[in-house]
Motif scaffolding. Structure first.
Motif, PDB file in Angstrom:
ATOM      1  N   THR A 110      -9.088  -0.364  11.552  1.00 27.37           N
ATOM      2  CA  THR A 110      -9.046   1.090  11.378  1.00 27.37           C
ATOM      3  C   THR A 110      -9.094   1.824  12.717  1.00 27.37           C
ATOM      4  O   THR A 110      -8.454   2.858  12.870  1.00 27.37           O
ATOM      5  CB  THR A 110     -10.210   1.572  10.494  1.00 27.37           C
ATOM      6  N   GLY A 114      -6.012   3.752  13.139  1.00 24.89           N
ATOM      7  CA  GLY A 114      -6.407   5.121  12.835  1.00 24.89           C
ATOM      8  C   GLY A 114      -6.526   6.027  14.036  1.00 24.89           C
ATOM      9  O   GLY A 114      -6.119   7.184  13.990  1.00 24.89           O
ATOM     10  N   VAL A 129      -3.001   3.214   7.762  1.00 32.90           N
ATOM     11  CA  VAL A 129      -4.086   4.167   7.478  1.00 32.90           C
ATOM     12  C   VAL A 129      -3.989   4.681   6.045  1.00 32.90           C
ATOM     13  O   VAL A 129      -5.010   4.805   5.352  1.00 32.90           O
ATOM     14  CB  VAL A 129      -4.095   5.319   8.509  1.00 32.90           C
ATOM     15  N   ALA A 130      -2.794   4.964   5.575  1.00 31.70           N
ATOM     16  CA  ALA A 130      -2.638   5.389   4.180  1.00 31.70           C
ATOM     17  C   ALA A 130      -3.137   4.297   3.233  1.00 31.70           C
ATOM     18  O   ALA A 130      -3.796   4.583   2.221  1.00 31.70           O
ATOM     19  CB  ALA A 130      -1.173   5.721   3.885  1.00 31.70           C
ATOM     20  N   THR A 131      -2.866   3.049   3.577  1.00 36.04           N
ATOM     21  CA  THR A 131      -3.347   1.923   2.765  1.00 36.04           C
ATOM     22  C   THR A 131      -4.859   1.821   2.816  1.00 36.04           C
ATOM     23  O   THR A 131      -5.508   1.602   1.790  1.00 36.04           O
ATOM     24  CB  THR A 131      -2.698   0.607   3.256  1.00 36.04           C
ATOM     25  N   PHE A 132      -5.455   1.982   4.001  1.00 36.59           N
ATOM     26  CA  PHE A 132      -6.919   1.939   4.140  1.00 36.59           C
ATOM     27  C   PHE A 132      -7.572   3.002   3.261  1.00 36.59           C
ATOM     28  O   PHE A 132      -8.536   2.732   2.536  1.00 36.59           O
ATOM     29  CB  PHE A 132      -7.372   2.203   5.587  1.00 36.59           C
ATOM     30  N   VAL A 133      -7.053   4.217   3.338  1.00 34.19           N
ATOM     31  CA  VAL A 133      -7.642   5.333   2.598  1.00 34.19           C
ATOM     32  C   VAL A 133      -7.495   5.117   1.092  1.00 34.19           C
ATOM     33  O   VAL A 133      -8.454   5.279   0.330  1.00 34.19           O
ATOM     34  CB  VAL A 133      -7.010   6.674   3.041  1.00 34.19           C
ATOM     35  N   ALA A 134      -6.313   4.739   0.652  1.00 35.29           N
ATOM     36  CA  ALA A 134      -6.087   4.506  -0.785  1.00 35.29           C
ATOM     37  C   ALA A 134      -6.967   3.375  -1.301  1.00 35.29           C
ATOM     38  O   ALA A 134      -7.547   3.475  -2.391  1.00 35.29           O
ATOM     39  CB  ALA A 134      -4.607   4.187  -1.034  1.00 35.29           C
ATOM     40  N   THR A 135      -7.099   2.319  -0.512  1.00 38.90           N
ATOM     41  CA  THR A 135      -7.945   1.193  -0.918  1.00 38.90           C
ATOM     42  C   THR A 135      -9.409   1.615  -0.973  1.00 38.90           C
ATOM     43  O   THR A 135     -10.141   1.212  -1.885  1.00 38.90           O
ATOM     44  CB  THR A 135      -7.758   0.009   0.051  1.00 38.90           C
ATOM     45  N   GLY A 136      -9.839   2.423  -0.025  1.00 38.72           N
ATOM     46  CA  GLY A 136     -11.216   2.932  -0.048  1.00 38.72           C
ATOM     47  C   GLY A 136     -11.492   3.774  -1.278  1.00 38.72           C
ATOM     48  O   GLY A 136     -12.522   3.604  -1.947  1.00 38.72           O
ATOM     49  N   PHE A 137     -10.563   4.676  -1.605  1.00 32.47           N
ATOM     50  CA  PHE A 137     -10.719   5.500  -2.814  1.00 32.47           C
ATOM     51  C   PHE A 137     -10.795   4.617  -4.055  1.00 32.47           C
ATOM     52  O   PHE A 137     -11.637   4.815  -4.925  1.00 32.47           O
ATOM     53  CB  PHE A 137      -9.557   6.481  -2.963  1.00 32.47           C
ATOM     54  N   THR A 139     -11.622   1.446  -4.292  1.00 33.09           N
ATOM     55  CA  THR A 139     -12.852   0.650  -4.305  1.00 33.09           C
ATOM     56  C   THR A 139     -14.035   1.464  -4.795  1.00 33.09           C
ATOM     57  O   THR A 139     -14.815   1.007  -5.645  1.00 33.09           O
ATOM     58  CB  THR A 139     -13.138   0.091  -2.896  1.00 33.09           C
TER      59      THR A 139
END
Length: 152
Positions: A110, A114, A129-137, A139
């Protein structure tokens, strides 16, 4: 000085977060301009542990890796801030391994994507970063739905 909470969020510290973000940006810029390197923590950590080759001296990589928690400890000690709660050690180890695998698969972490990749408008970093954010949401949503609380 840096603890003016946001309305409805009594534990927030937006000015401290802003100051931290500015310092991270300056550090990333100095590393890129001064050493010609991206300040991605996973790549630097891999170099420190001998998991990847590169032109960065291992001693410099170790200094960076040791400096991250040491800097946080010094600031916490000097400011008298309360140490935040952490998940139990088993959760931290499992999460660390999963994140480590993900950083290898995603060609960076990140911080690299990021902070450094986004500032260079890297298309790969924008997708990461879009993948990180979507995966965080996702999860958080799944954990909430299952009633799982990581921190107690």
């Amino acid at each position: 000085m840096l603890s003016y909470p946001l309305p409805g969020f009594p534990d927030s510290t937006p000015l401290a977060g802003l100051a931290g973000g500015v310092l991270i940006g300056i550090a990333a810029a100095l590393m890129l301009l001064g050493a010609g390197r991206i300040a991605g923590v996973s790549g630097i950590a891999a170099r420190a542990f001998g998991l990847s080759e590169g032109s960065q001296p291992r001693l410099g990589a170790w200094a960076f890796v040791v400096g991250l928690p040491l800097g946080a400890f010094i600031i916490t000690s000097m400011s008298g801030a309360e140490i935040p709660p952490f998940a139990n050690p088993a959760t931290l180890i499992i999460a660390g391994l999963i994140v480590g695998i993900g950083t290898r698969l995603g060609s960076g972490c990140t911080s690299g994507h990021g902070v450094c990749g986004m500032s260079r408008l890297s298309q790969r970093s924008l997708v990461a970063v879009a993948t990180f954010v979507a995966t965080g949401f996702a999860t958080v949503a799944v954990m909430n739905a299952l009633g799982i609380e990581v921190l107690s």
